[in-house]
Design a protein around this motif. Sequence first.
Motif, PDB file in Angstrom:
ATOM      1  N   GLU A 151       0.886  -1.146   0.061  1.00  0.00           N
ATOM      2  CA  GLU A 151      -0.014   0.100  -0.054  1.00  0.00           C
ATOM      3  C   GLU A 151       0.918   1.064   0.002  1.00  0.00           C
ATOM      4  N   LEU A 152       1.916   1.072   0.694  1.00  0.00           N
ATOM      5  CA  LEU A 152       2.720   2.381   0.757  1.00  0.00           C
ATOM      6  C   LEU A 152       3.792   2.825  -0.542  1.00  0.00           C
ATOM      7  N   LEU A 153       4.046   1.496  -1.315  1.00  0.00           N
ATOM      8  CA  LEU A 153       4.678   1.807  -2.365  1.00  0.00           C
ATOM      9  C   LEU A 153       3.867   2.129  -3.488  1.00  0.00           C
ATOM     10  N   ALA A 154       2.331   1.649  -3.421  1.00  0.00           N
ATOM     11  CA  ALA A 154       1.384   2.387  -4.236  1.00  0.00           C
ATOM     12  C   ALA A 154       1.359   3.639  -4.187  1.00  0.00           C
ATOM     13  N   ALA A 155       1.193   4.176  -3.015  1.00  0.00           N
ATOM     14  CA  ALA A 155       1.027   5.332  -2.602  1.00  0.00           C
ATOM     15  C   ALA A 155       2.228   6.348  -2.936  1.00  0.00           C
ATOM     16  N   MET A 156       3.362   5.938  -3.041  1.00  0.00           N
ATOM     17  CA  MET A 156       4.377   6.708  -3.525  1.00  0.00           C
ATOM     18  C   MET A 156       4.306   7.038  -4.968  1.00  0.00           C
ATOM     19  N   ASP A 157       3.583   6.032  -5.779  1.00  0.00           N
ATOM     20  CA  ASP A 157       3.153   6.321  -7.003  1.00  0.00           C
ATOM     21  C   ASP A 157       2.378   7.530  -7.478  1.00  0.00           C
ATOM     22  N   ASP A 158       1.524   7.991  -6.450  1.00  0.00           N
ATOM     23  CA  ASP A 158       0.611   8.981  -6.681  1.00  0.00           C
ATOM     24  C   ASP A 158       1.319  10.075  -7.193  1.00  0.00           C
ATOM     25  N   SER A 159       0.761  11.124  -8.002  1.00  0.00           N
ATOM     26  CA  SER A 159       1.186  12.399  -8.374  1.00  0.00           C
ATOM     27  C   SER A 159       1.063  13.356  -7.335  1.00  0.00           C
ATOM     28  N   VAL A 160       1.956  14.175  -7.213  1.00  0.00           N
ATOM     29  CA  VAL A 160       1.932  15.440  -6.482  1.00  0.00           C
ATOM     30  C   VAL A 160       2.031  16.597  -7.371  1.00  0.00           C
ATOM     31  N   GLU A 161       1.121  17.636  -7.464  1.00  0.00           N
ATOM     32  CA  GLU A 161       1.229  18.589  -8.414  1.00  0.00           C
ATOM     33  C   GLU A 161       2.418  19.472  -8.162  1.00  0.00           C
ATOM     34  N   GLY A 162       2.709  19.824  -7.295  1.00  0.00           N
ATOM     35  CA  GLY A 162       3.898  20.856  -6.841  1.00  0.00           C
ATOM     36  C   GLY A 162       4.199  20.729  -5.344  1.00  0.00           C
ATOM     37  N   ALA A 215      15.973  -7.284  -1.371  1.00  0.00           N
ATOM     38  CA  ALA A 215      16.053  -6.932  -0.138  1.00  0.00           C
ATOM     39  C   ALA A 215      14.702  -7.178   0.416  1.00  0.00           C
ATOM     40  N   THR A 216      14.597  -7.164   1.778  1.00  0.00           N
ATOM     41  CA  THR A 216      13.538  -7.403   2.557  1.00  0.00           C
ATOM     42  C   THR A 216      13.035  -5.980   2.924  1.00  0.00           C
ATOM     43  N   ILE A 217      11.689  -5.844   2.694  1.00  0.00           N
ATOM     44  CA  ILE A 217      11.075  -4.360   2.969  1.00  0.00           C
ATOM     45  C   ILE A 217      10.056  -4.504   3.927  1.00  0.00           C
ATOM     46  N   THR A 218      10.120  -4.002   5.180  1.00  0.00           N
ATOM     47  CA  THR A 218       9.058  -3.853   6.067  1.00  0.00           C
ATOM     48  C   THR A 218       8.712  -2.394   6.509  1.00  0.00           C
ATOM     49  N   VAL A 219       7.716  -2.387   7.191  1.00  0.00           N
ATOM     50  CA  VAL A 219       6.984  -0.998   7.935  1.00  0.00           C
ATOM     51  C   VAL A 219       7.363  -0.793   9.208  1.00  0.00           C
ATOM     52  N   GLY A 220       8.158   0.128   9.409  1.00  0.00           N
ATOM     53  CA  GLY A 220       8.722   0.643  10.587  1.00  0.00           C
ATOM     54  C   GLY A 220       7.858   1.551  11.498  1.00  0.00           C
ATOM     55  N   ALA A 221       8.582   2.357  12.560  1.00  0.00           N
ATOM     56  CA  ALA A 221       7.749   3.084  13.442  1.00  0.00           C
ATOM     57  C   ALA A 221       7.194   4.033  12.687  1.00  0.00           C
ATOM     58  N   ASP A 222       6.234   4.714  13.045  1.00  0.00           N
ATOM     59  CA  ASP A 222       5.583   5.985  12.486  1.00  0.00           C
ATOM     60  C   ASP A 222       6.225   6.938  13.192  1.00  0.00           C
ATOM     61  N   HIS A 223       6.327   8.306  12.523  1.00  0.00           N
ATOM     62  CA  HIS A 223       7.126   9.434  12.803  1.00  0.00           C
ATOM     63  C   HIS A 223       6.569  10.528  12.176  1.00  0.00           C
ATOM     64  N   GLN A 224       7.515  11.629  12.399  1.00  0.00           N
ATOM     65  CA  GLN A 224       7.213  12.928  11.532  1.00  0.00           C
ATOM     66  C   GLN A 224       8.605  13.331  10.934  1.00  0.00           C
ATOM     67  N   VAL A 225       8.181  14.082   9.759  1.00  0.00           N
ATOM     68  CA  VAL A 225       9.299  14.753   9.111  1.00  0.00           C
ATOM     69  C   VAL A 225       8.819  16.048   8.510  1.00  0.00           C
ATOM     70  N   ALA A 226       9.642  17.050   8.772  1.00  0.00           N
ATOM     71  CA  ALA A 226       9.170  18.358   8.451  1.00  0.00           C
ATOM     72  C   ALA A 226       7.734  18.753   8.817  1.00  0.00           C
ATOM     73  N   GLY A 227       7.255  18.127  10.052  1.00  0.00           N
ATOM     74  CA  GLY A 227       6.052  18.682  10.346  1.00  0.00           C
ATOM     75  C   GLY A 227       4.999  17.565   9.798  1.00  0.00           C
ATOM     76  N   GLN A 228       5.338  16.657   9.041  1.00  0.00           N
ATOM     77  CA  GLN A 228       4.359  15.884   8.370  1.00  0.00           C
ATOM     78  C   GLN A 228       4.505  14.443   8.990  1.00  0.00           C
ATOM     79  N   ASP A 229       3.197  14.011   9.364  1.00  0.00           N
ATOM     80  CA  ASP A 229       3.133  12.612   9.563  1.00  0.00           C
ATOM     81  C   ASP A 229       3.587  11.758   8.634  1.00  0.00           C
ATOM     82  N   ALA A 230       4.386  10.594   9.050  1.00  0.00           N
ATOM     83  CA  ALA A 230       5.115   9.752   7.904  1.00  0.00           C
ATOM     84  C   ALA A 230       5.130   8.231   8.431  1.00  0.00           C
ATOM     85  N   TYR A 231       5.112   7.467   7.397  1.00  0.00           N
ATOM     86  CA  TYR A 231       5.297   6.135   7.683  1.00  0.00           C
ATOM     87  C   TYR A 231       6.748   5.855   7.244  1.00  0.00           C
TER      88      TYR A 231
END
Length: 404
Positions: free
Chosen positions: A41-52, A198-214
């Motif tokens: 799900e996270l890999l799919a989310a990274m394929d979404d477009s961001v306008e800017g 490689a093995t890919i797993t989901v780690g701990a939630d956190h914040q980066v630049a004030g944004q909630d992040a997986y």
Amino acid sequence: MIDILTKWVPSVAVAGVIAAGAITVPMQASAVDLPERTVAELLAAMDDSVEGFSGSVTKTSNLGLPELEMSQLMSEEMVADMEERMPDGFEDFVPEVVEQNMVTDAISFLAGSDTIRVYASEEGFRAQILDPMSQRDVIVNKDAFYSYNAKTNTVLTRSIDADLDKPTLDELNAEVELDLTNPDELAGALLEQSAGKATITVGADHQVAGQDAYRLVVTPESDVSLVERIDISVDANTGLGLGVQVYSTEQADVAFSVAFDSISYETPQDSIFAFSPPPGATVETLEFPDEVENTLTELQREDLTDAEREALLESLRADMGQEFGSNVTSETLGEGFDTVLAMNQLPEAFPREMLDNELLSDFTTEVDGGTVFSTPLSTTLLTDSGEVYTGAVSVDYLQQLATN
């Protein structure tokens, strides 16, 4: 990934010869409890477009590489004058002259910390690298590419063929460089390299630049790689890659990191991506040999099969390699995190005198069959016969390849 030409072409094309980078800024520790999401799900989310977006990115290196800024600023005349004025017994404090070129620029960028202001939209991409004593700008818009160095007041530019489609531009960029200023692009490149390796797993939630992040945790399946793991921060709302941290098997601390420390998802104004050379600037047009230009034209054909496209890209890699030396041949050995670049000799553009510079002596070791230049995330073997092997792998592995 953002659907624009977000990659730029900095002076790091030869950096793999002496230093393979990856990227480190401490992620913000805040209590975050996001809904559970799978790796897919996270890999799919990274394929979404961001306008800017626009923001400030911090790149921090803990590879032990020396800051070359001062020695690059010193001319031979300045050093000679300093030697004359230096009191007896203080000769060792006179810096050695290091010629500034694409390789020293690469080392300087990979060493220490840098702050980069980035802007991206459908109209283009701009990165402002704020050096302590200068500034570099890289601008890509729909018409042209510009690289401006304020210290030397020079501009490198090339027109962009409007007929060359966006996917082809992206693919070509992916073949010739890795953008170390854009966490989203770097994350995508590393995830692509990790596929099946490689093995890919989901780690701990956190914040980066004030944004909630997986957090995606990438662990290489390799016995020879210097990469222990890679942490990738993914914006919980937009899917944009916000940060990358690379850990080495050689040390406990993060070896190299790049991450946003502020970000805005408002689309930047189009004027940000316009550029006119400053008065008095030296402007050089980036030109490719006819073979490269012909290959780029062929890659625009819509009827190419996958095999034909790969053959053209292979030809392009070979032709681009010739730009670094008329007699240089190269090949890629291995896959994923075991990938090694092998060349029959050092490129002519590589400043060989730099290998003897005291600033880099701690990274150079004599071994059976040659000389090794190593950092916590890279190893380069220069054999006695002149061949070069480089990758984020162990010395023993390179020696095995060199003797096979």
